[in-house]
Scaffold this motif. Structure first.
Motif, mmCIF file in Angstrom:
data_model
loop_
_atom_site.group_PDB
_atom_site.id
_atom_site.type_symbol
_atom_site.label_atom_id
_atom_site.label_comp_id
_atom_site.label_asym_id
_atom_site.label_seq_id
_atom_site.Cartn_x
_atom_site.Cartn_y
_atom_site.Cartn_z
ATOM 1 N N GLY A 81 -11.689 -24.645 23.814
ATOM 2 C CA GLY A 81 -11.137 -25.166 25.135
ATOM 3 C C GLY A 81 -12.054 -26.086 25.963
ATOM 4 N N ALA A 82 -13.467 -25.539 26.396
ATOM 5 C CA ALA A 82 -14.340 -25.548 27.425
ATOM 6 C C ALA A 82 -14.566 -26.874 26.582
ATOM 7 N N GLY A 83 -14.548 -27.856 27.576
ATOM 8 C CA GLY A 83 -15.921 -28.600 26.976
ATOM 9 C C GLY A 83 -15.299 -30.146 26.911
ATOM 10 N N GLU A 84 -14.150 -29.761 27.370
ATOM 11 C CA GLU A 84 -12.544 -31.241 26.847
ATOM 12 C C GLU A 84 -12.709 -32.019 28.018
ATOM 13 N N SER A 124 -14.860 -32.296 30.503
ATOM 14 C CA SER A 124 -16.492 -32.894 30.552
ATOM 15 C C SER A 124 -16.693 -34.218 29.539
ATOM 16 N N GLY A 125 -16.400 -33.802 28.577
ATOM 17 C CA GLY A 125 -16.180 -34.875 27.411
ATOM 18 C C GLY A 125 -15.465 -35.986 27.699
ATOM 19 N N TYR A 146 -19.987 -29.133 32.899
ATOM 20 C CA TYR A 146 -19.947 -28.705 31.502
ATOM 21 C C TYR A 146 -20.335 -26.994 32.012
ATOM 22 N N MET A 196 -28.396 -27.852 26.426
ATOM 23 C CA MET A 196 -27.123 -28.859 27.330
ATOM 24 C C MET A 196 -28.387 -30.284 28.477
ATOM 25 N N ARG A 251 -17.861 -23.325 17.824
ATOM 26 C CA ARG A 251 -16.599 -24.148 19.386
ATOM 27 C C ARG A 251 -17.339 -25.540 20.180
ATOM 28 N N ASN A 252 -18.290 -24.349 20.321
ATOM 29 C CA ASN A 252 -19.424 -24.640 21.934
ATOM 30 C C ASN A 252 -20.482 -25.405 21.500
ATOM 31 N N ALA A 276 -19.329 -29.190 21.163
ATOM 32 C CA ALA A 276 -19.139 -29.674 22.714
ATOM 33 C C ALA A 276 -20.353 -29.505 23.273
ATOM 34 N N VAL A 277 -21.530 -28.835 23.276
ATOM 35 C CA VAL A 277 -22.765 -29.217 23.622
ATOM 36 C C VAL A 277 -23.176 -30.203 22.842
ATOM 37 N N SER A 332 -21.890 -32.895 21.435
ATOM 38 C CA SER A 332 -21.192 -33.800 21.712
ATOM 39 C C SER A 332 -22.008 -35.100 23.449
ATOM 40 N N LEU A 333 -21.910 -33.447 24.501
ATOM 41 C CA LEU A 333 -22.412 -34.446 25.816
ATOM 42 C C LEU A 333 -23.574 -34.571 25.741
ATOM 43 N N LYS A 384 -16.637 -36.685 15.738
ATOM 44 C CA LYS A 384 -18.268 -36.589 16.917
ATOM 45 C C LYS A 384 -19.554 -36.599 16.200
#
Lengths: 139, 107
Positions: free
Chosen positions: A17-20, A22-23, A47, B36, B52-53, B56-57, B59-60, B85
């Motif tokens: 879930g980390a980043g949700e 910040s996203g 993040y 990042m 999964r991380n 997230a990276v 996407s950010l 994404k």
């Protein structure tokens, strides 16, 4: 004008879930039309803070205040605290576990990245009680 | 160059495809904090991480696509997270050679 307030709960050990949070902030800032560079700086810093809370601090709470001239992010946790902030601010210094490193984290860039990408950073920490990190990016 | 050109590179395999977008550079790194901070927007990111991380990276940092090199693959959670994404690809080649193939399309 009143700032827009966004609140998030970060769960401990939830690497998926980390980043949700910040996203979500990134998406909100984009829809509000903030400059891409401001959005990127806020996203990176937030993040890193979010990941730190997951890795080190048993989760916590993030509050984001969006004003036309400043984005302020406050991260509060009840984790172990940071015994030596100067050391923690050094690039490459990390206390992350091997498991965490295996996921691609633990480069010791978290706090240095936050410092680099924000205009203001304040860390209040008490060992055994927790850490509150307040940062802001000027628009 | 766009993502649609990258997915046509014969050595690559599509894992998940999103809408087409510009690719203006190629970036390689596996440490997420560095990615990042340093991955350029609209870049094709070549890595050996597939969790999964990474999504997230990606996407950010707003990269155009992620390419898992060295025959590495994305785990199920990552593929699920990528939906809506970012485009994901796989390459059996080493990181450098994978990046070179993208680079050839950029020059």
């Amino acid at each position: 004008m009143e700032p827009m307030i966004l609140e998030y709960t970060v769960s401990a050990d939830d690497f998926s879930g980390a980043g949700e949070a910040s996203g979500d902030v990134k998406k909100t800032l984009k829809s509000l039309g903030f400059p891409p560079e401001v959005i990127r700086r806020v996203s990176v810093a937030m993040y890193e803070a979010e990941i730190n809370m997951v890795i080190h601090a048993r989760g916590g709470k993030i509050t984001v205040e969006i004003s036309p001239d400043e984005i302020r992010v406050c991260c509060e946790d009840v984790g172990p605290g940071i015994p030596d902030i100067d050391l923690a601010m050094q690039e490459g210094w990390s206390t992350a576990s091997d498991k965490v490193r295996g996921l691609g984290f633990g480069a010791g860039m978290g706090l240095p990245n936050i410092k680099k990408y924000t205009d203001y950073l304040d860390i209040k920490t008490v060992v055994g009680q927790g850490t509150t990190l307040t940062m802001s990016v000027a628009v | 160059m766009t993502v649609n050109d990258v997915v046509k590179i014969p050595e690559f395999e599509i894992v998940w495809q999103e809408e087409d977008r510009q690719v203006t550079s190629v970036f390689t790194c596996d440490l997420l904090s560095i990615c990042m901070a340093k991955a350029p927007e609209d870049s094709a990111w070549v890595t050996v991480m597939g969790n999964r991380n990474v999504i997230a990276v990606a996407s950010l940092a707003d990269v155009s696509c992620v390419i898992a090199a060295e025959g590495c693959s994305f785990d199920e959670e990552a593929v699920e997270a990528a939906k809506g994404k970012v485009t994901l690809l796989k390459s059996p080649l080493p990181v450098f050679e994978t990046a070179c193939l993208v680079h050839q399309g950029l020059v």
